[in-house]
Each structure stands twice: as C-alpha cells, then as structure tokens.
Design a protein around this motif. Sequence first.
Motif, PDB file in Angstrom:
ATOM      1  N   ALA A  93       0.860  -1.043   0.000  1.00  0.00           N
ATOM      2  CA  ALA A  93      -0.105  -0.158   0.100  1.00  0.00           C
ATOM      3  C   ALA A  93       0.785   1.196   0.040  1.00  0.00           C
ATOM      4  CB  ALA A  93      -0.785   0.133   1.163  1.00  0.00           C
ATOM      5  N   VAL A  94       0.583   2.228  -0.547  1.00  0.00           N
ATOM      6  CA  VAL A  94       1.203   3.439  -0.912  1.00  0.00           C
ATOM      7  C   VAL A  94       0.442   4.540  -0.422  1.00  0.00           C
ATOM      8  CG1 VAL A  94       2.673   5.040  -2.417  1.00  0.00           C
ATOM      9  CG2 VAL A  94       2.768   2.645  -2.634  1.00  0.00           C
ATOM     10  N   ALA A  95       0.945   5.891   0.346  1.00  0.00           N
ATOM     11  CA  ALA A  95       0.437   7.005   0.578  1.00  0.00           C
ATOM     12  C   ALA A  95       1.425   8.118   0.306  1.00  0.00           C
ATOM     13  CB  ALA A  95       0.054   7.066   2.133  1.00  0.00           C
ATOM     14  N   VAL A  96       0.789   9.041  -0.638  1.00  0.00           N
ATOM     15  CA  VAL A  96       1.797  10.108  -0.998  1.00  0.00           C
ATOM     16  C   VAL A  96       1.085  11.406   0.186  1.00  0.00           C
ATOM     17  CG1 VAL A  96       2.533  11.577  -2.566  1.00  0.00           C
ATOM     18  CG2 VAL A  96       2.416   9.325  -3.100  1.00  0.00           C
ATOM     19  N   ASN A  97       1.864  12.079   0.669  1.00  0.00           N
ATOM     20  CA  ASN A  97       1.537  13.197   1.541  1.00  0.00           C
ATOM     21  C   ASN A  97       0.215  12.847   2.124  1.00  0.00           C
ATOM     22  OD1 ASN A  97       3.545  14.694   0.589  1.00  0.00           O
ATOM     23  ND2 ASN A  97       2.553  15.319  -1.182  1.00  0.00           N
ATOM     24  N   ASP A  98       0.189  11.808   2.978  1.00  0.00           N
ATOM     25  CA  ASP A  98      -0.947  11.218   3.746  1.00  0.00           C
ATOM     26  C   ASP A  98      -1.994  10.881   2.820  1.00  0.00           C
ATOM     27  OD1 ASP A  98       0.694  11.424   6.104  1.00  0.00           O
ATOM     28  OD2 ASP A  98       0.115  13.723   6.185  1.00  0.00           O
ATOM     29  N   GLU A  99      -2.285  10.671   1.525  1.00  0.00           N
ATOM     30  CA  GLU A  99      -3.204  10.270   0.843  1.00  0.00           C
ATOM     31  C   GLU A  99      -2.954   8.951   0.159  1.00  0.00           C
ATOM     32  OE1 GLU A  99      -6.184  12.114  -0.228  1.00  0.00           O
ATOM     33  OE2 GLU A  99      -5.892  13.880   1.448  1.00  0.00           O
ATOM     34  N   VAL A 100      -3.837   7.979   0.303  1.00  0.00           N
ATOM     35  CA  VAL A 100      -3.691   6.906  -0.090  1.00  0.00           C
ATOM     36  C   VAL A 100      -3.749   6.863  -1.690  1.00  0.00           C
ATOM     37  CG1 VAL A 100      -4.649   4.380  -0.364  1.00  0.00           C
ATOM     38  CG2 VAL A 100      -4.540   5.502   1.784  1.00  0.00           C
ATOM     39  N   VAL A 101      -2.778   6.026  -2.292  1.00  0.00           N
ATOM     40  CA  VAL A 101      -2.769   6.131  -3.868  1.00  0.00           C
ATOM     41  C   VAL A 101      -3.160   4.835  -4.368  1.00  0.00           C
ATOM     42  CG1 VAL A 101      -1.621   6.308  -5.905  1.00  0.00           C
ATOM     43  CG2 VAL A 101      -0.857   7.773  -4.029  1.00  0.00           C
ATOM     44  N   SER A 102      -4.150   4.491  -4.942  1.00  0.00           N
ATOM     45  CA  SER A 102      -4.641   3.269  -5.296  1.00  0.00           C
ATOM     46  C   SER A 102      -3.624   2.493  -6.383  1.00  0.00           C
ATOM     47  CB  SER A 102      -6.073   3.148  -5.968  1.00  0.00           C
ATOM     48  OG  SER A 102      -6.053   3.961  -7.396  1.00  0.00           O
ATOM     49  N   ARG A 103      -3.532   1.248  -6.427  1.00  0.00           N
ATOM     50  CA  ARG A 103      -2.585   0.538  -7.217  1.00  0.00           C
ATOM     51  C   ARG A 103      -2.918   1.003  -8.498  1.00  0.00           C
ATOM     52  NH1 ARG A 103       0.951  -3.521  -6.678  1.00  0.00           N
ATOM     53  NH2 ARG A 103       0.121  -4.179  -4.494  1.00  0.00           N
ATOM     54  N   GLY A 104      -3.860   0.919  -9.106  1.00  0.00           N
ATOM     55  CA  GLY A 104      -4.227   1.301 -10.494  1.00  0.00           C
ATOM     56  C   GLY A 104      -3.531   2.514 -10.993  1.00  0.00           C
TER      57      GLY A 104
END
Length: 66
Positions: free
Chosen positions: A33-44
């Motif tokens: 799982a990834v978050a950029v600046n505290d916002e989750v980024v969906s795998r797609g």
Amino acid sequence: MNVTINGAAHEVPQGTTVAQAVRRLTPATAGVAVAVNDEVVSRGSWESTPLADRDRIEVLTAVQGG
C-alpha cells in the motif's frame, strides 16, 4: 528532486512515478500500500501518478507471521 520515502531522503529524477518509487524499495507485487502526503494512492494509479519535489511517500508491505 528530493522526496522522502519511509522517512528517508531520496534523490529521484523529475517525472518519477509512485510505481517507480515502490520498485526502489521492494520487489513485492502484492500486499503493498502507498500513501503520498498522507493520501492513499490506489494501485491502479501508481504508474500514472508523478511525484513532486518534497513529497512524502509511505510504502507499506503486509507481513505474514504467527
């Protein structure tokens, strides 16, 4: 450009995507799982989401255990 990945500073080329940042840290293709600046980024969206200077990226991997 400078970004922070899991609390550590990294120099990455302009135009680096979330997917490229993830590949720098782990070869895992599942359970990430990834978050950029505290916002989750969906795998797609990883391949199409560029990073910006001073972004904070958190890459989390699932761990199995007992």
